[in-house]
Design a protein around this motif. Sequence first.
Motif, PDB file in Angstrom:
ATOM      1  N   UNK A 116      30.767  29.299  40.158  1.00 32.19           N
ATOM      2  CA  UNK A 116      31.520  28.046  40.148  1.00 32.19           C
ATOM      3  C   UNK A 116      31.942  27.642  38.741  1.00 32.19           C
ATOM      4  N   UNK A 117      31.150  28.036  37.734  1.00 33.13           N
ATOM      5  CA  UNK A 117      31.492  27.749  36.344  1.00 33.13           C
ATOM      6  C   UNK A 117      32.762  28.478  35.925  1.00 33.13           C
ATOM      7  N   UNK A 118      33.040  29.613  36.548  1.00 31.94           N
ATOM      8  CA  UNK A 118      34.165  30.464  36.160  1.00 31.94           C
ATOM      9  C   UNK A 118      35.310  30.446  37.169  1.00 31.94           C
ATOM     10  N   UNK A 119      35.124  29.732  38.272  1.00 33.00           N
ATOM     11  CA  UNK A 119      36.106  29.739  39.360  1.00 33.00           C
ATOM     12  C   UNK A 119      37.509  29.365  38.889  1.00 33.00           C
ATOM     13  N   UNK A 122      43.068  30.872  37.680  1.00 35.93           N
ATOM     14  CA  UNK A 122      44.173  30.832  36.712  1.00 35.93           C
ATOM     15  C   UNK A 122      44.676  32.243  36.407  1.00 35.93           C
ATOM     16  N   UNK A 123      43.765  33.179  36.196  1.00 32.80           N
ATOM     17  CA  UNK A 123      44.153  34.570  35.919  1.00 32.80           C
ATOM     18  C   UNK A 123      44.878  35.178  37.113  1.00 32.80           C
ATOM     19  N   UNK A 124      44.368  34.943  38.313  1.00 35.83           N
ATOM     20  CA  UNK A 124      45.016  35.477  39.511  1.00 35.83           C
ATOM     21  C   UNK A 124      46.397  34.880  39.725  1.00 35.83           C
ATOM     22  N   UNK A 125      46.549  33.599  39.433  1.00 35.27           N
ATOM     23  CA  UNK A 125      47.862  32.966  39.559  1.00 35.27           C
ATOM     24  C   UNK A 125      48.845  33.528  38.547  1.00 35.27           C
ATOM     25  N   UNK A 126      48.373  33.857  37.346  1.00 36.29           N
ATOM     26  CA  UNK A 126      49.242  34.469  36.347  1.00 36.29           C
ATOM     27  C   UNK A 126      49.695  35.852  36.809  1.00 36.29           C
ATOM     28  N   UNK A 127      48.806  36.610  37.429  1.00 37.27           N
ATOM     29  CA  UNK A 127      49.153  37.929  37.958  1.00 37.27           C
ATOM     30  C   UNK A 127      50.187  37.816  39.058  1.00 37.27           C
ATOM     31  N   UNK A 128      50.031  36.792  39.905  1.00 35.92           N
ATOM     32  CA  UNK A 128      50.955  36.584  41.011  1.00 35.92           C
ATOM     33  C   UNK A 128      52.355  36.229  40.500  1.00 35.92           C
TER      34      UNK A 128
END
Length: 100
Positions: free
Chosen positions: A84-87, A92-98
Amino acid sequence: MSKTYVVGDIFKVRDNALQMDKFVVLTRALMDAEHFFLVSVGSFEPWSERTLTFENRYEKTKLDESEIQYLANTSRIKHMGNMNDYRNKIVEILNMKEAV
């Protein structure tokens, strides 16, 4: 009082076979009983065949350090936080990839 850990906690553990540190996450599965185990962050596969099983579902929500060491099959563990600390950063990283 000993430290306790919950589902989603991340640990650095020593992989003796590869002579390197790896990251694992404490996971729980509820089926006929409550099963705790560690999953590799890199592959999402079980870290080992070791599990802790409790017959009464939802009876246990926290594990102590000795139980984590048992699951990791080593005393060389280091708590690194909770997923949860890193969620937000992961999302954010996954959205940038998308967006690419």
